[in-house]
Design an enzyme around this catalytic site. Sequence first.
Site, PDB file in Angstrom:
ATOM      1  N   SER A  15      33.157 -49.605  -3.665  1.00 26.54           N
ATOM      2  CA  SER A  15      32.365 -48.597  -4.079  1.00 26.54           C
ATOM      3  C   SER A  15      31.382 -47.845  -3.261  1.00 26.54           C
ATOM      4  CB  SER A  15      30.938 -49.393  -4.367  1.00 26.54           C
ATOM      5  OG  SER A  15      30.139 -48.298  -5.652  1.00 26.54           O
ATOM      6  N   SER A  17      28.784 -46.326  -2.704  1.00 27.91           N
ATOM      7  CA  SER A  17      27.103 -46.262  -3.630  1.00 27.91           C
ATOM      8  C   SER A  17      26.247 -46.382  -2.789  1.00 27.91           C
ATOM      9  CB  SER A  17      27.164 -46.862  -5.375  1.00 27.91           C
ATOM     10  OG  SER A  17      27.885 -45.795  -6.218  1.00 27.91           O
ATOM     11  N   LYS A  66      30.990 -49.972 -18.456  1.00 24.52           N
ATOM     12  CA  LYS A  66      30.478 -48.902 -18.761  1.00 24.52           C
ATOM     13  C   LYS A  66      29.818 -48.759 -20.439  1.00 24.52           C
ATOM     14  CE  LYS A  66      30.228 -45.484 -14.939  1.00 24.52           C
ATOM     15  NZ  LYS A  66      31.508 -44.602 -14.948  1.00 24.52           N
ATOM     16  N   ASP A 101      26.559 -39.507 -14.996  1.00 25.79           N
ATOM     17  CA  ASP A 101      28.412 -38.506 -14.816  1.00 25.79           C
ATOM     18  C   ASP A 101      28.788 -37.417 -15.218  1.00 25.79           C
ATOM     19  OD1 ASP A 101      29.434 -40.985 -13.683  1.00 25.79           O
ATOM     20  OD2 ASP A 101      29.675 -41.851 -15.632  1.00 25.79           O
ATOM     21  N   ALA A 127      40.971 -39.850 -22.452  1.00 24.95           N
ATOM     22  CA  ALA A 127      39.704 -40.272 -23.973  1.00 24.95           C
ATOM     23  C   ALA A 127      39.014 -41.688 -23.142  1.00 24.95           C
ATOM     24  CB  ALA A 127      40.752 -39.988 -25.276  1.00 24.95           C
ATOM     25  N   GLY A 128      39.099 -42.055 -21.943  1.00 21.47           N
ATOM     26  CA  GLY A 128      38.444 -43.205 -22.501  1.00 21.47           C
ATOM     27  C   GLY A 128      36.789 -43.057 -22.131  1.00 21.47           C
ATOM     28  N   GLY A 129      36.165 -43.836 -21.089  1.00 16.42           N
ATOM     29  CA  GLY A 129      35.529 -43.868 -20.796  1.00 16.42           C
ATOM     30  C   GLY A 129      34.985 -42.558 -20.142  1.00 16.42           C
ATOM     31  N   ASN A 150      45.256 -35.973 -24.504  1.00 19.19           N
ATOM     32  CA  ASN A 150      45.656 -37.445 -24.201  1.00 19.19           C
ATOM     33  C   ASN A 150      46.657 -37.991 -24.483  1.00 19.19           C
ATOM     34  OD1 ASN A 150      44.101 -40.031 -22.552  1.00 19.19           O
ATOM     35  ND2 ASN A 150      44.158 -40.955 -25.184  1.00 19.19           N
ATOM     36  N   ARG A 151      47.214 -39.096 -23.744  1.00 21.36           N
ATOM     37  CA  ARG A 151      48.602 -39.600 -24.053  1.00 21.36           C
ATOM     38  C   ARG A 151      48.680 -40.062 -24.902  1.00 21.36           C
ATOM     39  NH1 ARG A 151      50.114 -44.446 -19.874  1.00 21.36           N
ATOM     40  NH2 ARG A 151      48.132 -45.134 -20.596  1.00 21.36           N
ATOM     41  N   TYR A 213      39.099 -40.345  -6.669  1.00 23.12           N
ATOM     42  CA  TYR A 213      38.142 -39.243  -4.993  1.00 23.12           C
ATOM     43  C   TYR A 213      38.831 -40.096  -3.931  1.00 23.12           C
ATOM     44  CZ  TYR A 213      34.686 -42.900  -5.816  1.00 23.12           C
ATOM     45  OH  TYR A 213      33.702 -44.474  -6.173  1.00 23.12           O
TER      46      TYR A 213
HETATM   47  P1  ATR Z   1      38.385 -45.382 -18.252  1.00 26.20           P
HETATM   48  O1  ATR Z   1      36.980 -46.482 -18.955  1.00 26.20           O
HETATM   49  O2  ATR Z   1      38.742 -45.535 -16.836  1.00 26.20           O
HETATM   50  O3  ATR Z   1      38.479 -44.289 -18.890  1.00 26.20           O
HETATM   51  P2  ATR Z   1      40.637 -46.104 -19.923  1.00 26.20           P
HETATM   52  O4  ATR Z   1      39.835 -46.226 -21.178  1.00 26.20           O
HETATM   53  O5  ATR Z   1      41.221 -47.404 -20.128  1.00 26.20           O
HETATM   54  O6  ATR Z   1      39.348 -46.007 -18.877  1.00 26.20           O
HETATM   55  O7  ATR Z   1      41.203 -45.293 -20.416  1.00 26.20           O
HETATM   56  C1  ATR Z   1      41.968 -44.443 -19.216  1.00 26.20           C
HETATM   57  C2  ATR Z   1      42.195 -43.439 -19.801  1.00 26.20           C
HETATM   58  O8  ATR Z   1      43.057 -42.986 -19.004  1.00 26.20           O
HETATM   59  C3  ATR Z   1      43.141 -42.694 -20.758  1.00 26.20           C
HETATM   60  O9  ATR Z   1      42.936 -42.122 -21.332  1.00 26.20           O
HETATM   61  C4  ATR Z   1      44.291 -43.709 -20.690  1.00 26.20           C
HETATM   62  O10 ATR Z   1      45.265 -42.541 -21.789  1.00 26.20           O
HETATM   63  P3  ATR Z   1      45.424 -43.675 -23.357  1.00 26.20           P
HETATM   64  O11 ATR Z   1      44.118 -43.476 -24.156  1.00 26.20           O
HETATM   65  O12 ATR Z   1      46.894 -42.900 -23.470  1.00 26.20           O
HETATM   66  O13 ATR Z   1      45.796 -45.106 -22.787  1.00 26.20           O
HETATM   67  C5  ATR Z   1      44.924 -42.681 -19.409  1.00 26.20           C
HETATM   68  N1  ATR Z   1      46.002 -42.924 -18.930  1.00 26.20           N
HETATM   69  C6  ATR Z   1      46.003 -44.395 -18.419  1.00 26.20           C
HETATM   70  N2  ATR Z   1      47.323 -43.830 -17.338  1.00 26.20           N
HETATM   71  C7  ATR Z   1      48.244 -43.283 -17.790  1.00 26.20           C
HETATM   72  C8  ATR Z   1      48.917 -42.288 -17.471  1.00 26.20           C
HETATM   73  N3  ATR Z   1      50.140 -42.917 -16.655  1.00 26.20           N
HETATM   74  N4  ATR Z   1      49.043 -41.369 -17.683  1.00 26.20           N
HETATM   75  C9  ATR Z   1      48.707 -40.757 -18.532  1.00 26.20           C
HETATM   76  N5  ATR Z   1      47.260 -40.656 -19.038  1.00 26.20           N
HETATM   77  C10 ATR Z   1      47.015 -42.322 -18.573  1.00 26.20           C
END
Ligand code: ATR
Length: 266
Positions: A15, A17, A66, A101, A127-129, A150-151, A213
């Site tokens: 980190s 930070s 988080k 953030d 769509a994650g954190g 999102n995937r 980054y």
């Molecule tokens: P974070 O808190 O870092 O966002 P997370 O809740 O695990 O962590 O979410 C990761 C995000 O990255 C999700 O949107 C995930 O897509 P899925 O919801 O389909 O899992 C996305 N992600 C991770 N690896 C990916 C990949 N190889 N291609 C596309 N999206 C990916």
Amino acid sequence: MTDRYAVIGNPVAHSKSPWIHARFAAATGQEIEYGRLEAPRDGFTAAVDAFRAAGGEGLNVTLPFKQAAFRYAATRSERARIGEAVNTLVLREPVCGDNTDGVGLVTDISRNLGFPLAGRSILLMGAGGAAQGVVGALLGAGIARLVIANRTLVRARALAARFGGVTACSYEALAGESFDLAVNATSAGLKGEGPRLPHGVLGKRSFAYEMVYERETPFMAAARAAGARVCDGLGMLVEQAAESFFIWRGVRPDTRPVLNELRRGG
Ligand code: ATR
């Protein structure tokens, strides 16, 4: 006693930070100590309790804690409630959780990068954190349109449904679309992967922002190849840190010299 702060995460060894907050403290004449706290994945609460008991005043929270920090906080700012995630804890009684953030992203894009957000059409990938934490701030910046892709489509739908006027879709469904700004909030880049955007979504008139980054990601490479303007998330990192520093110390540090120094290699 010097006021103590830290960043808590897992992993947290790399980190930036502590370095950033040390620079802010030196520049503003604040006397603080800022360290790193690596907690076991199932040990967030115990680690924060111990840090508090030892006199810790505040924490920055990074992956994967988080959401746990959101639950830990007894009171939460509106922006933390909107994202259901906390990246800044003020360890007084009651413990207060905030999230800097979103404002970090918006400040970096609009001020540091000179790209005003009002009236823009924006694609947010993920769509994650990380995505969750910035939707409120983007909407608050007066943008014209927000699409979350999102995937896993159900996750995009669930996130979009929490806000009015936000659309959710899969990457494939973006074919034929174009945006002023595309923000990659997925963690794909950390694994050397990228969201599978249809050809043509990114072009010469688009701006591609990657929250990662640490490295050049496949999303950045694809955006560059399409002729887009590209930026990584280093500025967001510094801006969210500055906002946390302000919450704790009541002083707003100048971010420009710190960001410039980081860009030159820290
Ligand atoms: P974070 O808190 O870092 O966002 P997370 O809740 O695990 O962590 O979410 C990761 C995000 O990255 C999700 O949107 C995930 O897509 P899925 O919801 O389909 O899992 C996305 N992600 C991770 N690896 C990916 C990949 N190889 N291609 C596309 N999206 C990916």
